[in-house]
Design a protein around this motif. Structure first.
Motif, PDB file in Angstrom:
ATOM      1  N   LEU A 137      34.680  43.478  51.320  1.00  0.00           N
ATOM      2  CA  LEU A 137      34.419  42.047  51.173  1.00  0.00           C
ATOM      3  C   LEU A 137      35.263  41.522  50.027  1.00  0.00           C
ATOM      4  N   SER A 138      36.206  40.635  50.337  1.00  0.00           N
ATOM      5  CA  SER A 138      37.068  40.042  49.320  1.00  0.00           C
ATOM      6  C   SER A 138      36.814  38.551  49.239  1.00  0.00           C
ATOM      7  N   ILE A 139      36.768  38.029  48.022  1.00  0.00           N
ATOM      8  CA  ILE A 139      36.645  36.600  47.769  1.00  0.00           C
ATOM      9  C   ILE A 139      37.859  36.176  46.954  1.00  0.00           C
ATOM     10  N   GLY A 140      38.655  35.271  47.510  1.00  0.00           N
ATOM     11  CA  GLY A 140      39.847  34.816  46.807  1.00  0.00           C
ATOM     12  C   GLY A 140      40.805  35.940  46.475  1.00  0.00           C
ATOM     13  N   GLY A 141      40.865  36.960  47.346  1.00  0.00           N
ATOM     14  CA  GLY A 141      41.766  38.077  47.135  1.00  0.00           C
ATOM     15  C   GLY A 141      41.222  39.180  46.252  1.00  0.00           C
ATOM     16  N   ARG A 142      40.021  39.017  45.739  1.00  0.00           N
ATOM     17  CA  ARG A 142      39.428  40.048  44.874  1.00  0.00           C
ATOM     18  C   ARG A 142      38.447  40.901  45.665  1.00  0.00           C
ATOM     19  N   ASP A 143      38.666  42.198  45.676  1.00  0.00           N
ATOM     20  CA  ASP A 143      37.772  43.141  46.356  1.00  0.00           C
ATOM     21  C   ASP A 143      36.500  43.252  45.523  1.00  0.00           C
ATOM     22  N   THR A 144      35.399  42.763  46.060  1.00  0.00           N
ATOM     23  CA  THR A 144      34.170  42.696  45.264  1.00  0.00           C
ATOM     24  C   THR A 144      33.584  44.073  44.965  1.00  0.00           C
ATOM     25  N   ALA A 145      33.985  45.097  45.718  1.00  0.00           N
ATOM     26  CA  ALA A 145      33.469  46.445  45.460  1.00  0.00           C
ATOM     27  C   ALA A 145      33.948  46.978  44.116  1.00  0.00           C
ATOM     28  N   THR A 146      35.030  46.409  43.601  1.00  0.00           N
ATOM     29  CA  THR A 146      35.591  46.883  42.322  1.00  0.00           C
ATOM     30  C   THR A 146      34.995  46.157  41.125  1.00  0.00           C
ATOM     31  N   LEU A 147      34.116  45.189  41.370  1.00  0.00           N
ATOM     32  CA  LEU A 147      33.584  44.354  40.292  1.00  0.00           C
ATOM     33  C   LEU A 147      32.198  44.823  39.852  1.00  0.00           C
ATOM     34  N   ASN A 148      31.945  44.755  38.543  1.00  0.00           N
ATOM     35  CA  ASN A 148      30.592  45.051  38.055  1.00  0.00           C
ATOM     36  C   ASN A 148      29.720  43.813  38.211  1.00  0.00           C
ATOM     37  N   GLU A 149      28.463  43.928  37.839  1.00  0.00           N
ATOM     38  CA  GLU A 149      27.528  42.825  38.071  1.00  0.00           C
ATOM     39  C   GLU A 149      27.903  41.569  37.277  1.00  0.00           C
ATOM     40  N   ALA A 150      28.389  41.744  36.072  1.00  0.00           N
ATOM     41  CA  ALA A 150      28.789  40.579  35.265  1.00  0.00           C
ATOM     42  C   ALA A 150      29.974  39.872  35.914  1.00  0.00           C
ATOM     43  N   GLU A 151      30.906  40.651  36.440  1.00  0.00           N
ATOM     44  CA  GLU A 151      32.081  40.066  37.090  1.00  0.00           C
ATOM     45  C   GLU A 151      31.696  39.389  38.407  1.00  0.00           C
ATOM     46  N   ILE A 152      30.746  39.978  39.124  1.00  0.00           N
ATOM     47  CA  ILE A 152      30.239  39.365  40.361  1.00  0.00           C
ATOM     48  C   ILE A 152      29.595  38.023  40.049  1.00  0.00           C
ATOM     49  N   THR A 153      28.787  37.990  39.000  1.00  0.00           N
ATOM     50  CA  THR A 153      28.111  36.746  38.610  1.00  0.00           C
ATOM     51  C   THR A 153      29.132  35.674  38.242  1.00  0.00           C
ATOM     52  N   GLN A 154      30.160  36.069  37.508  1.00  0.00           N
ATOM     53  CA  GLN A 154      31.191  35.115  37.107  1.00  0.00           C
ATOM     54  C   GLN A 154      31.956  34.601  38.319  1.00  0.00           C
ATOM     55  N   LEU A 155      32.325  35.506  39.235  1.00  0.00           N
ATOM     56  CA  LEU A 155      33.070  35.105  40.429  1.00  0.00           C
ATOM     57  C   LEU A 155      32.230  34.168  41.285  1.00  0.00           C
ATOM     58  N   ARG A 156      30.953  34.483  41.441  1.00  0.00           N
ATOM     59  CA  ARG A 156      30.059  33.633  42.230  1.00  0.00           C
ATOM     60  C   ARG A 156      29.935  32.250  41.599  1.00  0.00           C
ATOM     61  N   GLY A 157      29.746  32.208  40.295  1.00  0.00           N
ATOM     62  CA  GLY A 157      29.543  30.934  39.618  1.00  0.00           C
ATOM     63  C   GLY A 157      30.766  30.039  39.648  1.00  0.00           C
ATOM     64  N   ARG A 158      31.952  30.638  39.588  1.00  0.00           N
ATOM     65  CA  ARG A 158      33.177  29.843  39.492  1.00  0.00           C
ATOM     66  C   ARG A 158      33.830  29.561  40.846  1.00  0.00           C
ATOM     67  N   SER A 159      33.528  30.368  41.852  1.00  0.00           N
ATOM     68  CA  SER A 159      34.257  30.255  43.121  1.00  0.00           C
ATOM     69  C   SER A 159      33.434  29.742  44.289  1.00  0.00           C
ATOM     70  N   ILE A 160      32.096  29.780  44.173  1.00  0.00           N
ATOM     71  CA  ILE A 160      31.246  29.484  45.322  1.00  0.00           C
ATOM     72  C   ILE A 160      30.238  28.391  44.974  1.00  0.00           C
ATOM     73  N   GLY A 161      30.148  27.388  45.846  1.00  0.00           N
ATOM     74  CA  GLY A 161      29.122  26.355  45.729  1.00  0.00           C
ATOM     75  C   GLY A 161      28.116  26.530  46.847  1.00  0.00           C
ATOM     76  N   PHE A 162      26.830  26.453  46.524  1.00  0.00           N
ATOM     77  CA  PHE A 162      25.771  26.673  47.504  1.00  0.00           C
ATOM     78  C   PHE A 162      25.018  25.368  47.801  1.00  0.00           C
ATOM     79  N   VAL A 163      24.755  25.147  49.090  1.00  0.00           N
ATOM     80  CA  VAL A 163      23.878  24.049  49.514  1.00  0.00           C
ATOM     81  C   VAL A 163      22.872  24.653  50.492  1.00  0.00           C
TER      82      VAL A 163
END
Length: 232
Positions: free
Chosen positions: A67-93
C-alpha cells in the motif's frame, strides 16, 4: 497519466488471526487512483468497503500486500510517520460529520492545522474562514455544530477535510443521512474542490445517481474488486 496518489497491490486484510473466528475480509485488492481522479466505491453491505477505506486512510494496516500513498510504501513507516502522512496527505469526510460540539465551525475547520502545527495563528484563521466561505458558511463561522443543520454540519466537515490541502479525500457515505437536494449540493462541493485542487477523491456511496457522476466506479463484492470501469 497523472501520478498515482494511492497504489494498492495484492492487499489482504484478516481479522482474528490464529483464533477460531479468523476471517479474511479483503482478498488481493489491486487499486490505483491518480491525481485529479474522482472515483466511487460501491458494493453491498459487508463487501469490505469500510475496511478498504480504513486501510487507504491509514487507520488500519493490511495483513499482506503493498500500500503506497503518494509514492511512499507505508509498510516501511513507523506509527509516528503513518500518523504524519495521514494528517498531511488525507482528508476524511464521513456520513456522520464528527464535529467537536464544544467548538465553533471555524475552530473545527482549524483543528487539523492546529494538530499538525501545534498552534493557530492569523493565517490559520484566515484559511479556515476562506474555506467556510467556499462552502457557503462564512456567516456561520462562529456558530457551534448544534446550531447548524445536518447539511451545514457536513459542509463544515468538508471544509475541515480540506484544511491542509490534502492530496487525497476519502468520503464514507458523505451524503447518506441527507435529503436528495442537500446530497446533490454536498457532492457538487466535493467535485468542485476536486477540480480546483486536483486532489484525488474516493467516495463510498450507495446512491447510484452520485456514483454515475464520478469519473469511474469501483465495485467491491465479497472482498474483491468485481469491476473498475469509467463512467463515460
Amino acid at each position: 497519466m497523472n501520478a498515482p496518489v494511492i497504489d494498492l497491490t495484492g492487499i489482504t486484510k484478516t481479522y482474528g488471526i490464529g483464533t477460531p473466528v479468523e476471517t479474511e475480509v479483503l482478498h488481493g485488492i489491486d487499486l490505483r487512483l491518480a491525481e485529479g481522479e474522482f472515483a466511487a466505491l460501491i458494493g453491498p453491505s459487508g463487501s469490505g468497503k469500510s475496511t478498504l477505506l480504513n486501510l487507504i486512510g491509514l487507520l488500519e494496516r493490511p495483513t499482506s500486500g503493498r500500500l503506497s500513498i503518494g509514492g511512499r510504501d507505508t509498510a516501511t513507516l513507523n506509527e509516528a510517520e503513518i500518523t504524519q502522512l495521514r494528517g498531511r496527505s488525507i482528508g476524511f469526510v464521513f456520513q456522520f460529520h464528527h464535529l467537536l460540539p464544544a467548538f465553533s465551525a471555524m475552530e473545527n475547520v482549524m483543528m487539523p492545522t492546529i494538530i499538525a502545527r501545534g498552534a493557530a495563528d492569523d493565517e490559520v484563521e484566515a484559511t479556515a474562514l476562506q474555506l467556510l466561505d467556499a462552502v457557503g458558511l462564512k456567516a456561520h463561522a462562529h456558530k457551534k455544530p448544534g446550531e447548524l443543520s445536518g447539511g451545514q454540519q457536513q459542509r463544515v466537515a468538508i471544509a475541515r477535510a480540506l484544511a491542509l490541502k490534502p492530496r487525497l479525500i476519502l468520503a464514507d457515505e458523505p451524503t447518506g443521512n441527507l435529503d436528495t437536494h442537500t446530497a446533490d449540493d454536498i457532492f457538487a462541493l466535493l467535485r468542485e474542490f476536486n477540480r480546483q485542487t486536483n486532489c484525488a477523491c474516493l467516495i463510498v456511496t450507495h446512491d447510484p445517481r452520485l456514483a454515475a457522476r464520478c469519473d469511474r466506479i469501483v465495485r467491491l463484492v465479497d472482498g474483491q474488486i468485481a469491476d473498475d470501469l469509467p463512467t463515460a
